[in-house]
Design an enzyme around this catalytic site. Structure first.
Site, PDB file in Angstrom:
ATOM      1  N   ASP A  11      -0.020   5.124   0.880  1.00 48.97           N
ATOM      2  CA  ASP A  11      -0.227   6.093   1.964  1.00 48.97           C
ATOM      3  C   ASP A  11      -0.221   5.376   3.314  1.00 48.97           C
ATOM      4  O   ASP A  11      -1.090   4.558   3.580  1.00 48.97           O
ATOM      5  CB  ASP A  11      -1.577   6.799   1.800  1.00 48.97           C
ATOM      6  N   SER A  32      -4.864   5.625  -4.421  1.00 48.70           N
ATOM      7  CA  SER A  32      -4.631   7.040  -4.711  1.00 48.70           C
ATOM      8  C   SER A  32      -4.303   7.324  -6.167  1.00 48.70           C
ATOM      9  O   SER A  32      -3.436   6.687  -6.767  1.00 48.70           O
ATOM     10  CB  SER A  32      -3.485   7.565  -3.848  1.00 48.70           C
ATOM     11  N   GLY A  91      -7.527   4.186   2.558  1.00 50.92           N
ATOM     12  CA  GLY A  91      -7.716   3.145   1.551  1.00 50.92           C
ATOM     13  C   GLY A  91      -8.927   3.351   0.663  1.00 50.92           C
ATOM     14  O   GLY A  91      -9.037   2.719  -0.371  1.00 50.92           O
ATOM     15  N   ASP A 112       0.882  -1.162   0.000  1.00 50.21           N
ATOM     16  CA  ASP A 112       0.000   0.000   0.000  1.00 50.21           C
ATOM     17  C   ASP A 112       0.926   1.220   0.000  1.00 50.21           C
ATOM     18  O   ASP A 112       2.101   1.111   0.388  1.00 50.21           O
ATOM     19  CB  ASP A 112      -0.859  -0.053   1.271  1.00 50.21           C
ATOM     20  N   ARG A 162     -11.289   9.079  -3.094  1.00 53.02           N
ATOM     21  CA  ARG A 162     -11.467  10.493  -2.712  1.00 53.02           C
ATOM     22  C   ARG A 162     -12.935  10.823  -2.479  1.00 53.02           C
ATOM     23  O   ARG A 162     -13.288  11.464  -1.491  1.00 53.02           O
ATOM     24  CB  ARG A 162     -10.894  11.371  -3.828  1.00 53.02           C
ATOM     25  N   ASP A 176      -1.752  -0.713   6.006  1.00 50.02           N
ATOM     26  CA  ASP A 176      -1.867  -0.011   7.289  1.00 50.02           C
ATOM     27  C   ASP A 176      -3.329   0.327   7.606  1.00 50.02           C
ATOM     28  O   ASP A 176      -3.596   1.030   8.578  1.00 50.02           O
ATOM     29  CB  ASP A 176      -1.068   1.301   7.277  1.00 50.02           C
ATOM     30  N   ASN A 195      -2.901   9.997  -6.941  1.00 51.89           N
ATOM     31  CA  ASN A 195      -1.652  10.766  -6.866  1.00 51.89           C
ATOM     32  C   ASN A 195      -0.417   9.866  -6.731  1.00 51.89           C
ATOM     33  O   ASN A 195       0.691  10.376  -6.535  1.00 51.89           O
ATOM     34  CB  ASN A 195      -1.714  11.744  -5.685  1.00 51.89           C
TER      35      ASN A 195
HETATM   36  P1  B16 Z   1      -6.323  10.369  -3.785  1.00 53.40           P
HETATM   37  P2  B16 Z   1      -3.744   4.069  -0.154  1.00 53.40           P
HETATM   38  C1  B16 Z   1      -5.593   5.987  -0.339  1.00 53.40           C
HETATM   39  O1  B16 Z   1      -4.313   5.529  -0.569  1.00 53.40           O
HETATM   40  C2  B16 Z   1      -5.680   6.762   0.959  1.00 53.40           C
HETATM   41  O2  B16 Z   1      -5.434   5.907   2.070  1.00 53.40           O
HETATM   42  C3  B16 Z   1      -7.080   7.334   1.098  1.00 53.40           C
HETATM   43  O3  B16 Z   1      -7.171   8.075   2.304  1.00 53.40           O
HETATM   44  C4  B16 Z   1      -7.373   8.238  -0.112  1.00 53.40           C
HETATM   45  O4  B16 Z   1      -8.703   8.739  -0.031  1.00 53.40           O
HETATM   46  C5  B16 Z   1      -7.210   7.407  -1.387  1.00 53.40           C
HETATM   47  O5  B16 Z   1      -5.902   6.866  -1.433  1.00 53.40           O
HETATM   48  C6  B16 Z   1      -7.429   8.238  -2.624  1.00 53.40           C
HETATM   49  O6  B16 Z   1      -6.382   9.179  -2.714  1.00 53.40           O
HETATM   50  O7  B16 Z   1      -7.293  11.401  -3.358  1.00 53.40           O
HETATM   51  O8  B16 Z   1      -4.883  10.809  -3.680  1.00 53.40           O
HETATM   52  O9  B16 Z   1      -6.643   9.771  -5.137  1.00 53.40           O
HETATM   53  O10 B16 Z   1      -3.771   4.000   1.339  1.00 53.40           O
HETATM   54  O11 B16 Z   1      -4.635   3.040  -0.855  1.00 53.40           O
HETATM   55  O12 B16 Z   1      -2.355   4.120  -0.733  1.00 53.40           O
HETATM   56 MG    MG Z   2      -2.740   3.169   3.438  1.00 56.59          MG
END
Ligand code: B16
Ligand code: MG
Length: 220
Positions: free
Chosen positions: A10, A115, A45, A8, A48, A169, A117
């Site tokens: 974030d 994400s 996880g 993962d 958005r 996490d 991003n």
């Molecule tokens: P974004 P992961 C997730 O990443 C985040 O934990 C989650 O809080 C967020 O809303 C999601 O990515 C979308 O992110 O807005 O940057 O597209 O934990 O799966 O790496």
């Molecule tokens: Mg995470």
């Protein structure tokens, strides 16, 4: 055999979970709604737009789809402004050592993140080069706890679920990994998750234990 480890992003590779929290907190403050660390845990996880619903559920008024999209864009702009400060130093403790050890043992390393991003974060932290497969929010229709992100990463790496280990996490991520038929190593906020197969407080703490993790896969 353990052939592929899917990380993962974030909260596992980079502490961008804290930046997500700060950006959503700013949106909640603008709307005048309470927003706690516990609320933020439920956003880990998930996509958005689903994360936005966690903020809006305490708000007495309703929002049109256009208003929701505008709020999500505003949050992402705040978040992306914070990402500009990210550098190589922001990889969490133990990340580079774990990646180097896995590469030495011939294991494919992958990222499975909800994400959108992800590419920018991997580029800024210089973690992208160490990853043979990257599946992100840009590649999936369903975010965690749906197994899609991990199933796709395993497929692209060319391994069956039993040959893959997910490092997560978040509770939603642990559930996604198990739903993909993979074993899960939980760290950080998920370190006490009873669904996980291996549990450690941090990735750095896993370093002396990889022989045990590899043998668990050989015994199966
Ligand atoms: P974004 P992961 C997730 O990443 C985040 O934990 C989650 O809080 C967020 O809303 C999601 O990515 C979308 O992110 O807005 O940057 O597209 O934990 O799966 O790496
Ligand atoms: Mg995470």
């Amino acid at each position: 055999m353990l052939n592929c480890v899917i990380f993962d992003l974030d909260g596992v590779l980079v502490s961008t979970d804290e930046l997500h929290y700060r950006a959503w907190k700013a949106i909640a403050e603008k709307l005048g709604v309470p927003f706690t660390r516990q609320d933020n845990m439920r956003q880990r996880g998930v996509s958005r737009m689903e994360s936005l619903e966690v903020v809006l559920e305490k708000c007495p008024r309703t929002f049109t789809q256009d208003e929701k999209l505008a709020l999500a864009t505003e949050k992402n702009d705040l978040y992306r402004a914070m990402l500009t400060d990210l550098s190589r130093a922001d990889a969490l403790p133990g990340v580079r050592e774990t990646l180097a050890m896995l590469r030495e043992r011939g294991v494919v390393t992958a990222v499975g993140s909800s994400s959108k991003n992800t590419p920018e974060i991997l580029q800024r932290t210089e973690l992208g080069d160490g990853m043979q497969v990257v599946v992100s929010g840009l590649d999936i229709t369903h975010s965690k706890p749906h197994p899609e992100v991990f199933a796709k990463a395993g497929e692209r790496a060319g391994f069956a679920p039993q040959q893959c280990l997910v490092v997560e996490d978040a509770e939603t991520g642990v559930r996604a990994g198990k739903a993909a038929g993979m074993r899960v190593l939980a760290v950080g906020a998920a370190k006490d998750n009873s669904e996980a197969d291996f549990r450690f407080a941090t990735l750095a703490e896993t370093l002396p234990h990889w022989d045990e993790i590899f043998s668990a896969f050989e015994q199966a």
